[in-house]
Design a protein around this motif. Structure first.
Motif, PDB file in Angstrom:
ATOM      1  N   LEU A 253     -46.787 -73.371   8.385  1.00 33.12           N
ATOM      2  CA  LEU A 253     -46.944 -71.973   8.501  1.00 33.12           C
ATOM      3  C   LEU A 253     -45.527 -71.616   8.985  1.00 33.12           C
ATOM      4  O   LEU A 253     -45.286 -71.622  10.245  1.00 33.12           O
ATOM      5  CB  LEU A 253     -48.107 -71.724   9.283  1.00 33.12           C
ATOM      6  CG  LEU A 253     -49.439 -72.127   8.981  1.00 33.12           C
ATOM      7  CD1 LEU A 253     -50.250 -72.463   9.874  1.00 33.12           C
ATOM      8  CD2 LEU A 253     -50.045 -70.932   7.945  1.00 33.12           C
ATOM      9  N   GLY A 254     -44.797 -70.785   8.278  1.00 37.36           N
ATOM     10  CA  GLY A 254     -43.441 -70.334   8.293  1.00 37.36           C
ATOM     11  C   GLY A 254     -43.683 -68.674   8.864  1.00 37.36           C
ATOM     12  O   GLY A 254     -44.522 -68.269   8.535  1.00 37.36           O
ATOM     13  N   ILE A 255     -42.335 -68.251   9.421  1.00 37.76           N
ATOM     14  CA  ILE A 255     -42.565 -66.935   9.813  1.00 37.76           C
ATOM     15  C   ILE A 255     -42.262 -66.192   8.711  1.00 37.76           C
ATOM     16  O   ILE A 255     -42.432 -65.053   8.561  1.00 37.76           O
ATOM     17  CB  ILE A 255     -41.462 -66.727  10.843  1.00 37.76           C
ATOM     18  CG1 ILE A 255     -41.624 -65.173  11.480  1.00 37.76           C
ATOM     19  CG2 ILE A 255     -40.127 -67.041  10.402  1.00 37.76           C
ATOM     20  CD1 ILE A 255     -41.595 -65.100  12.690  1.00 37.76           C
TER      21      ILE A 255
ATOM     22  N   HIS B  14     -44.429 -66.099  17.666  1.00 36.50           N
ATOM     23  CA  HIS B  14     -45.272 -65.934  16.393  1.00 36.50           C
ATOM     24  C   HIS B  14     -45.632 -67.386  16.090  1.00 36.50           C
ATOM     25  O   HIS B  14     -46.827 -67.685  15.757  1.00 36.50           O
ATOM     26  CB  HIS B  14     -44.573 -65.465  15.318  1.00 36.50           C
ATOM     27  CG  HIS B  14     -45.084 -65.648  13.942  1.00 36.50           C
ATOM     28  ND1 HIS B  14     -45.680 -64.631  13.363  1.00 36.50           N
ATOM     29  CD2 HIS B  14     -45.226 -66.712  13.087  1.00 36.50           C
ATOM     30  CE1 HIS B  14     -46.131 -64.933  12.353  1.00 36.50           C
ATOM     31  NE2 HIS B  14     -45.840 -66.189  11.981  1.00 36.50           N
ATOM     32  N   GLU B  15     -44.927 -68.617  16.066  1.00 33.45           N
ATOM     33  CA  GLU B  15     -45.218 -69.872  15.644  1.00 33.45           C
ATOM     34  C   GLU B  15     -46.190 -70.706  16.705  1.00 33.45           C
ATOM     35  O   GLU B  15     -47.197 -71.167  16.357  1.00 33.45           O
ATOM     36  CB  GLU B  15     -43.935 -70.724  15.844  1.00 33.45           C
ATOM     37  CG  GLU B  15     -42.879 -70.353  14.584  1.00 33.45           C
ATOM     38  CD  GLU B  15     -43.436 -70.160  13.249  1.00 33.45           C
ATOM     39  OE1 GLU B  15     -42.946 -69.518  12.560  1.00 33.45           O
ATOM     40  OE2 GLU B  15     -44.568 -70.661  12.965  1.00 33.45           O
TER      41      GLU B  15
ATOM     42  N   HIS C 272     -49.526 -69.465  15.895  1.00 33.70           N
ATOM     43  CA  HIS C 272     -50.218 -70.516  14.760  1.00 33.70           C
ATOM     44  C   HIS C 272     -50.993 -71.820  15.738  1.00 33.70           C
ATOM     45  O   HIS C 272     -51.745 -72.218  15.172  1.00 33.70           O
ATOM     46  CB  HIS C 272     -49.146 -70.974  13.735  1.00 33.70           C
ATOM     47  CG  HIS C 272     -48.984 -69.955  12.878  1.00 33.70           C
ATOM     48  ND1 HIS C 272     -49.796 -69.098  12.238  1.00 33.70           N
ATOM     49  CD2 HIS C 272     -47.791 -69.390  12.357  1.00 33.70           C
ATOM     50  CE1 HIS C 272     -49.266 -68.218  11.372  1.00 33.70           C
ATOM     51  NE2 HIS C 272     -47.940 -68.425  11.346  1.00 33.70           N
TER      52      HIS C 272
ATOM     53  N   GLU D 162     -51.169 -64.391   9.161  1.00 32.21           N
ATOM     54  CA  GLU D 162     -49.523 -64.212   9.892  1.00 32.21           C
ATOM     55  C   GLU D 162     -49.857 -63.253  10.646  1.00 32.21           C
ATOM     56  O   GLU D 162     -49.102 -63.071  11.577  1.00 32.21           O
ATOM     57  CB  GLU D 162     -48.687 -64.105   8.786  1.00 32.21           C
ATOM     58  CG  GLU D 162     -48.752 -65.196   7.617  1.00 32.21           C
ATOM     59  CD  GLU D 162     -47.964 -66.493   8.570  1.00 32.21           C
ATOM     60  OE1 GLU D 162     -48.266 -67.456   8.060  1.00 32.21           O
ATOM     61  OE2 GLU D 162     -47.378 -65.998   9.758  1.00 32.21           O
TER      62      GLU D 162
ATOM     63  N   HIS E  95     -47.255 -62.564   3.995  1.00 30.75           N
ATOM     64  CA  HIS E  95     -47.019 -62.484   5.600  1.00 30.75           C
ATOM     65  C   HIS E  95     -47.243 -61.290   5.932  1.00 30.75           C
ATOM     66  O   HIS E  95     -47.359 -60.822   7.009  1.00 30.75           O
ATOM     67  CB  HIS E  95     -45.740 -63.108   5.902  1.00 30.75           C
ATOM     68  CG  HIS E  95     -45.576 -64.527   5.883  1.00 30.75           C
ATOM     69  ND1 HIS E  95     -45.501 -65.220   4.754  1.00 30.75           N
ATOM     70  CD2 HIS E  95     -45.196 -65.386   6.774  1.00 30.75           C
ATOM     71  CE1 HIS E  95     -45.399 -66.596   5.063  1.00 30.75           C
ATOM     72  NE2 HIS E  95     -45.098 -66.607   6.408  1.00 30.75           N
TER      73      HIS E  95
HETATM   74 ZN   LIG Z   1     -46.302 -67.537  10.735  1.00 31.43          ZN
END
Ligand SMILES: [Zn+2]
Length: 300
Positions: free
Chosen positions: A36-38, A181-182, A185, A213, A271
């Motif tokens: 799960l990326g930003i 943010h990460e 998750h 997100e 996102h």
């Molecule tokens: Zn994210």
């Protein structure tokens, strides 16, 4: 500039420093492989590697001179260089250690309030590429959280990309927002949120992907309101908050699509728009707690 309490002790055991090591990838690039990326996979467009979806391959496979898992583990520059708040004042990587220590202390405290125990997550600092349970992490994937191994993968070089390519002001708290943010998750993973949405591949402003997100942005805001009051002493000024909000806007789907594709396709959002990302960060910040972060009901 964030000024850390010089006497605060940094805990580098929360970091795995793989920088300088190149671990060839097996299989697809992480984002699309469960990470799960930003930001979406837009970076591929910037770095000009071919292919779509998780089969990006491209550059990652060029680096396939596997050193063998863990080769660079323990190479840990941070373990020797990052000991106190004074080091965090001096070095970007030590500053990241300080923020990560503070974020995890905050969630440990919040989970305790919920009558639960918080499982810490390690952040892997890497350069070039490295392996994860979600596939190969490269500079093209951007920072991401991998539910498969409960680790955060962070190429500090991304912060230059955030400024140069995405036009963010940058600065210490723009970077803190990205890593908070990460960890949002990771909190979702511990609370079972990711399991509930894992099968839903739909996109769009009201999709589960976008709501997840925006929730991670909200949880980043909740920490920000409590930042610097735990194990690591520092103060967060309104100016710092503004750089976090600016970073959130810089990675909005609409802003990125407008910049790199010249048109915005809301139904492809993964996102959320700049405005929604800023909105939910502020919701968490204003409430100074995760209770305001229910992005799964009502309008996202
Ligand atoms: Zn994210």
């Amino acid at each position: 500039m964030v000024d850390f309490d010089d006497n605060s002790q940094l805990d580098t055991s929360q970091i795995e420093d793989r920088r300088g090591g190149r671990l060839g990838g097996r299989g697809g690039i992480a984002v699309g492989g469960g990470g799960l990326g930003i930001i979406g996979v837009i970076l591929a467009l910037i770095f000009g590697v071919g292919g779509g979806g998780s089969g990006l391959g491209g550059r990652a496979s060029l680096d396939d001179q596997a050193l063998g898992p863990g080769a660079s583990q323990g190479a840990g520059e941070v373990q020797t260089a990052c000991r106190t708040g004074a080091d965090a004042d001096e070095r970007e990587d030590c500053r990241m250690v300080a923020f990560i220590n503070d974020i995890q202390a905050y969630w440990r405290h919040e989970f305790k309030n919920l009558g639960r125990s918080y499982t810490p997550a390690t952040t892997v600092f890497f350069s070039g590429s490295t392996t994860s349970a979600c596939g190969t992490a490269t500079e093209q994937t951007g920072p991401f959280y991998c539910p498969g191994d409960k680790k955060i993968y962070l190429d500090l070089g991304f912060f230059r990309t955030l400024q140069d390519q995405f036009g963010a002001q940058g600065g210490p708290f723009a970077e803190a927002y990205v890593v908070a943010h990460e960890y949002g998750h990771h909190v979702q993973n511990l609370l079972g949120v990711l399991d509930q949405i894992s099968g839903d591949r739909r996109t769009g402003p009201q999709s589960a992907a976008v709501r997840s997100e925006l929730q991670a942005d909200c949880l980043a805001g909740a920490w920000t309101a409590n930042a610097g009051r735990g194990v690591i002493g520092f103060e967060v000024t309104q100016r710092e908050i503004a750089t976090a909000l600016d970073a959130a806007a810089a990675v909005g789907d609409d802003r990125i699509q407008e910049t790199f594709q010249g048109r915005v396709i809301p139904e492809s959002f993964t996102h959320g728009s700049s405005e929604r990302r800023q909105h939910w960060f502020q919701e968490g910040y204003k409430a100074a707690g995760p209770e305001a972060c229910n992005t799964f009901s009502g309008t996202a």
